[in-house]
Design an enzyme around this catalytic site. Sequence first.
Site, PDB file in Angstrom:
ATOM      1  N   LYS A 158      -3.978 -29.058 -23.460  1.00 46.97           N
ATOM      2  CA  LYS A 158      -4.183 -29.924 -22.304  1.00 46.97           C
ATOM      3  C   LYS A 158      -5.453 -30.705 -22.625  1.00 46.97           C
ATOM      4  O   LYS A 158      -6.561 -30.342 -22.217  1.00 46.97           O
ATOM      5  CB  LYS A 158      -4.317 -29.065 -21.045  1.00 46.97           C
ATOM      6  CG  LYS A 158      -4.010 -29.808 -19.789  1.00 46.97           C
ATOM      7  CD  LYS A 158      -3.845 -28.849 -18.621  1.00 46.97           C
ATOM      8  CE  LYS A 158      -3.925 -29.598 -17.306  1.00 46.97           C
ATOM      9  NZ  LYS A 158      -2.945 -30.656 -17.127  1.00 46.97           N
TER      10      LYS A 158
HETATM   11  N1  PPE Z   1       3.010 -31.435 -18.071  1.00 49.86           N
HETATM   12  C1  PPE Z   1       1.881 -32.180 -18.019  1.00 49.86           C
HETATM   13  C2  PPE Z   1       1.771 -33.360 -18.897  1.00 49.86           C
HETATM   14  C3  PPE Z   1       0.863 -31.803 -17.158  1.00 49.86           C
HETATM   15  O1  PPE Z   1      -0.251 -32.537 -17.115  1.00 49.86           O
HETATM   16  C4  PPE Z   1       1.018 -30.684 -16.314  1.00 49.86           C
HETATM   17  C5  PPE Z   1      -0.071 -30.291 -15.362  1.00 49.86           C
HETATM   18  C6  PPE Z   1       2.197 -29.933 -16.409  1.00 49.86           C
HETATM   19  C7  PPE Z   1       3.173 -30.331 -17.300  1.00 49.86           C
HETATM   20  C8  PPE Z   1       2.417 -28.691 -15.600  1.00 49.86           C
HETATM   21  O2  PPE Z   1       1.583 -27.655 -16.047  1.00 49.86           O
HETATM   22  P1  PPE Z   1       1.121 -26.455 -15.091  1.00 49.86           P
HETATM   23  O3  PPE Z   1       0.084 -27.016 -14.188  1.00 49.86           O
HETATM   24  O4  PPE Z   1       0.610 -25.419 -16.003  1.00 49.86           O
HETATM   25  O5  PPE Z   1       2.320 -26.003 -14.356  1.00 49.86           O
HETATM   26  N2  PPE Z   1      -0.800 -31.387 -14.828  1.00 49.86           N
HETATM   27  C9  PPE Z   1      -2.088 -31.149 -14.203  1.00 49.86           C
HETATM   28  C10 PPE Z   1      -2.879 -32.434 -14.054  1.00 49.86           C
HETATM   29  C11 PPE Z   1      -2.515 -33.399 -12.987  1.00 49.86           C
HETATM   30  C12 PPE Z   1      -3.529 -34.520 -12.881  1.00 49.86           C
HETATM   31  O6  PPE Z   1      -3.165 -35.609 -12.436  1.00 49.86           O
HETATM   32  O7  PPE Z   1      -4.713 -34.317 -13.183  1.00 49.86           O
HETATM   33  C13 PPE Z   1      -1.959 -30.332 -12.944  1.00 49.86           C
HETATM   34  O8  PPE Z   1      -0.882 -30.212 -12.386  1.00 49.86           O
HETATM   35  O9  PPE Z   1      -2.973 -29.771 -12.533  1.00 49.86           O
END
Ligand code: PPE
Length: 305
Positions: A158
């Site tokens: 991330k």
């Molecule tokens: N894909 C991406 C690209 C992504 O950024 C997230 C989280 C996910 C999947 C889902 O991951 P998880 O949170 O572990 O279920 N995106 C984060 C950032 C959002 C933002 O705008 O900043 C979040 O959901 O916190």
Amino acid sequence: MKAAETIWMDGKLVPWDEAKVHILTHSLHYGNSAFEGTRAYKGEKGLAIFRLQDHTKRLLRSAKITLIDCPYSVEALESAQIELLKANHFEGNVYIRPIIFLGYGVMGVYHKAAPVNVSIAAWEWGAYLGDEGIEKGIRVKISSFTRNSIRSTMGKAKAGANYLNSQMAKFEAIESGYEEALLLDEEGFVAEGSGECFFIVRDGVLISPPNENSLESITQATVIELAHDLGIPVERRRLTRDEVYVSDEAFFTGTAAEVTPVREIDARAIGNGGRGPITQRLQSAYFDVVYGRNPKYHHYLTTLN
Ligand code: PPE
């Protein structure tokens, strides 16, 4: 965003307005940072952080992938997040944003000698895709941007730099009158949303693409666990856009997005054009878990005491 009182910066709590960095902060110029998004929900026992250990482990794994040597252990970072939530007086649910980044002192792409800084901010943040989105579903556009290639970026991290791709896709989707983007991978299969993983329901089966071209999402994994509990069959396989268009239900998952139904994709109504019944069951099961109403998953919650 609603400001809070303090932000944790390299071991100290700093007043919100004073949490600043130098303009020559390395990560600001070249984009290498590792960050997390974690939510804490106000349940019966007060604020409880959802899957704190898993998020903090992923944070350190992201830093390792992008060659940033974090000076704090997973335990130290977990304690810091708890300390921060205790020190601020939050009234509602909270979003926690830790970031490990390269600080001030070195310019030029080569970053080995750049200092590493860590900060954690937290603020009260509501539904990412709107309260109405959670209930009625959102409209989605398949992006003209391909999701970052695994040949040149590392999607298991991330990492800040990965989000230029997300940002461009999101902007395009909103400018085009939609609420979120769905990105395809280099081969044309569904990858993920700009900040969410993606699911469809077809003939009673829940289907989500494998994680080769998406973040290893903690919310996605949780929803799959809940589907097993509810006896809903789950498949992890690639999806094409046409299969998505004719799905019975579709939804996004993410820490910020929680479980957000998708009601339309590229002018095709999905199922009944609203939140589907399986989506609704999984959504309410998810909220039961994060608010501490399902004893089976109390181990996912870290209270502040
Ligand atoms: N894909 C991406 C690209 C992504 O950024 C997230 C989280 C996910 C999947 C889902 O991951 P998880 O949170 O572990 O279920 N995106 C984060 C950032 C959002 C933002 O705008 O900043 C979040 O959901 O916190």
